[in-house]
Write a protein that holds these residues in place. Structure first.
Motif, PDB file in Angstrom:
ATOM      1  N   GLN A 231      -8.870   1.911   0.460  1.00 27.26           N
ATOM      2  CA  GLN A 231      -9.395   1.439   1.632  1.00 27.26           C
ATOM      3  C   GLN A 231     -10.478   2.456   2.266  1.00 27.26           C
ATOM      4  O   GLN A 231     -10.008   3.478   2.860  1.00 27.26           O
ATOM      5  CB  GLN A 231      -8.197   0.956   2.798  1.00 27.26           C
ATOM      6  CG  GLN A 231      -8.784   0.160   3.547  1.00 27.26           C
ATOM      7  CD  GLN A 231      -7.672  -0.704   4.474  1.00 27.26           C
ATOM      8  OE1 GLN A 231      -6.662  -0.475   3.967  1.00 27.26           O
ATOM      9  NE2 GLN A 231      -8.423  -1.341   5.508  1.00 27.26           N
TER      10      GLN A 231
ATOM     11  N   CYS B 128       2.264 -10.430   1.615  1.00 27.30           N
ATOM     12  CA  CYS B 128       1.764  -8.967   1.970  1.00 27.30           C
ATOM     13  C   CYS B 128       2.189  -8.830   3.264  1.00 27.30           C
ATOM     14  O   CYS B 128       3.375  -9.416   4.111  1.00 27.30           O
ATOM     15  CB  CYS B 128       0.269  -9.156   2.044  1.00 27.30           C
ATOM     16  SG  CYS B 128      -0.374 -10.075   3.460  1.00 27.30           S
TER      17      CYS B 128
ATOM     18  N   ASN C  25       6.018   1.765  -5.555  1.00 31.41           N
ATOM     19  CA  ASN C  25       5.390   2.629  -4.719  1.00 31.41           C
ATOM     20  C   ASN C  25       6.260   3.787  -4.508  1.00 31.41           C
ATOM     21  O   ASN C  25       5.869   4.775  -4.003  1.00 31.41           O
ATOM     22  CB  ASN C  25       5.029   1.735  -3.368  1.00 31.41           C
ATOM     23  CG  ASN C  25       3.736   1.048  -3.587  1.00 31.41           C
ATOM     24  OD1 ASN C  25       2.842   1.163  -4.501  1.00 31.41           O
ATOM     25  ND2 ASN C  25       3.600   0.332  -2.441  1.00 31.41           N
TER      26      ASN C  25
ATOM     27  N   ALA D 268      -5.026   4.437   2.461  1.00 34.02           N
ATOM     28  CA  ALA D 268      -4.154   3.533   1.951  1.00 34.02           C
ATOM     29  C   ALA D 268      -4.588   3.070   0.625  1.00 34.02           C
ATOM     30  O   ALA D 268      -5.684   2.546   0.302  1.00 34.02           O
ATOM     31  CB  ALA D 268      -3.921   2.231   2.946  1.00 34.02           C
TER      32      ALA D 268
ATOM     33  N   HIS E 249      -4.170   0.487  -2.105  1.00 32.47           N
ATOM     34  CA  HIS E 249      -3.432  -0.719  -2.146  1.00 32.47           C
ATOM     35  C   HIS E 249      -3.223  -1.289  -3.603  1.00 32.47           C
ATOM     36  O   HIS E 249      -4.445  -1.100  -4.283  1.00 32.47           O
ATOM     37  CB  HIS E 249      -4.236  -2.023  -1.408  1.00 32.47           C
ATOM     38  CG  HIS E 249      -4.211  -1.740  -0.031  1.00 32.47           C
ATOM     39  ND1 HIS E 249      -3.079  -2.450   1.021  1.00 32.47           N
ATOM     40  CD2 HIS E 249      -5.209  -1.087   0.810  1.00 32.47           C
ATOM     41  CE1 HIS E 249      -3.845  -1.862   2.214  1.00 32.47           C
ATOM     42  NE2 HIS E 249      -4.704  -1.409   2.198  1.00 32.47           N
TER      43      HIS E 249
ATOM     44  N   ALA F 296       0.841  -1.433  -0.043  1.00 36.52           N
ATOM     45  CA  ALA F 296       0.185  -0.062   0.040  1.00 36.52           C
ATOM     46  C   ALA F 296       0.849   1.187   0.100  1.00 36.52           C
ATOM     47  O   ALA F 296       2.082   1.198   0.374  1.00 36.52           O
ATOM     48  CB  ALA F 296      -1.038  -0.030   1.296  1.00 36.52           C
TER      49      ALA F 296
END
Length: 448
Positions: A226, A254, A365, A205, A207, A190
């Protein structure tokens, strides 16, 4: 000539024509006027907008001639029912500044230009520039200011917003596209974004899920912001993936996401949820003093490098005896995640290297954070998904262009980066797939 060759060939022809004119001396007087500041390249009265105006108006006149059936000034013009009827002024926004066009008309009003359609106020290239600036992290108001300051083009916030919104359907189609029936490995991670929620700006977040298909190729499966906590949110994500075609997942890697294991088990009952080992190491060293970090990291290695669960348990107890008194948080972190960490130990080295970390998605990310860090906040969740999707496309396209420039060079002279995530092939995937086929024969073999 292929579609791929066409634009490149056209561009090369244009460059060659410009080079020939420059070499012939035909542009010397123009260059001198540019050097003297008498001619500007861009802006309202710039040379390039003037060339665009001349080219477009010439094309529009050609279209009208084709529509009427005769050229301007042709002696047979009187034999035709329809004829020219002056022109209508229009200002067209472009990448190099505003262009004032005289759009030709016909007396019967049946002429519909294709080069610059009726109602069009921008060249397509300007729309692409705006989307590119947005994908680079600029806000809509920043884009409006940038266009005014650099090329003198005035576009309202509402117009730029509409241009960006037009890609919404493309994003939605991507988010809803069909997926493969089996992804051996899925990584989840995330990125925190600021989103306006009512009268407040809150952290949410976003994801990202990256799936590895049977060929070892990574794909960004989707982006979800989220909106609810824990199991309810992950149940909706899993339902979305299942509805798009995923019937089975072998391993989900994860970072201890609350509610995910339950949602996974409810959707794909045989899937294994694996805690990212790198995340676990980082979390356990969060409160370790700088002077002890190397020693603690070395003491942790026997845990995740253990041959089996029993050896890992012994290594954890040894670590606790050595460092537990000084850093109890490090020990408690491993014990809390033990159930989701130990599946990793059942796999051979080739497969462990594939699932021990979400680094691939973390690298993505990292690039996304650089793009959004100056944005402040997003107006809604949809804007988050749109920008992140555009940013992923932009990152991969940029890398592809860099690789294309180096095509044909010896391998030791190529410095362009490979794919970041989308389309990247997992290293030594064939060996890992062979191990998966041994571990999950009934689930892997039907897809081989």
């Amino acid at each position: 000539m292929t579609d791929e060759q066409g634009p490149a060939a056209s561009a090369a022809t244009g460059r060659d024509a410009a080079a020939e004119l420059a070499a012939s001396g035909a542009l010397d007087e123009l260059f001198a006027r540019i050097d003297a500041g008498q001619v500007q390249m861009t802006g309202t009265d710039g040379l390039i907008p003037g060339l665009i105006k001349a080219a477009l108006e010439r094309g529009l006149q050609a279209e009208l001639s084709d529509h009427l059936g005769y050229d301007r000034g042709a002696p047979e013009a009187s034999m035709f029912d329809n004829s020219r009827n002056g022109s209508t002024p229009k200002t067209l926004a472009t990448q190099v500044g505003p262009v004032d066009l005289d759009t030709p008309r016909d007396r019967q009003g049946t002429f519909t230009p294709q080069l610059v359609p009726k109602g069009a106020r921008r060249l397509d290239g300007l729309d692409a520039m705006i989307v590119s600036l947005y994908a680079g992290g600029m806000t809509l108001r920043d884009i409006a200011h940038h266009l005014h300051a650099t090329v003198g083009t005035e576009l309202s916030y509402e117009t730029i917003s509409k241009i960006v919104d037009e890609i919404g359907e493309e994003v939605l189609a991507w988010q809803r596209r069909p997926l493969e029936a089996l992804y051996p490995v899925i990584y989840l991670d995330a990125i925190v974004v600021k989103v306006r929620d009512g009268g407040h700006v809150v952290n949410k977040a976003a994801h990202l899920a990256v799936g590895v298909d049977m060929d070892g190729v990574k794909h960004v499966l989707g982006i979800w912001v989220q909106t609810t906590e824990g199991a309810k949110f992950w149940a909706s994500v899993c339902a979305d993936l299942a509805n798009r075609g995923i019937r089975d997942v072998l391993i989900v890697c994860c970072d201890g996401l609350t509610g995910l294991p339950e949602a996974i088990e409810a959707t794909w009952s045989a899937a294994t949820v694996q805690t990212c080992v790198v995340h676990l190491i980082r979390a356990s060293m969060r409160f370790v003093g700088y002077g002890d970090r190397k020693a603690v990291a070395a003491a942790l290695r026997p845990i995740y490098a253990a041959a089996d669960v029993a050896a890992a348990q012994a290594a954890l107890e040894a670590f606790e005896d050595l460092w537990g008194g000084k850093y109890p948080h490090a020990v408690s972190t491993w014990r809390a995640a033990w159930e989701r960490f130990t599946p990793f130990l059942a796999f051979p080295p080739e497969l462990r290297r594939v699932i021990y970390t979400t680094n691939a998605i973390e690298s993505l990310n990292y690039q996304l954070r650089k793009i959004i860090k100056n944005r402040g906040h997003f107006p809604n969740d949809t804007a988050v998904v749109k920008l992140l999707w555009l940013a992923i496309c932009t990152i991969e396209d940029k890398r592809a262009r860099e690789r294309e420039k180096e095509r044909g060079r010896p391998a030791d002279q190529r410095k362009a980066p490979g794919r970041l995530v989308e389309g990247q092939i997992v290293t030594n995937w064939k060996k890992a797939l062979a191990q998966l086929a041994i571990a999950y024969p009934d689930r892997i073999n039907p897809h081989l």
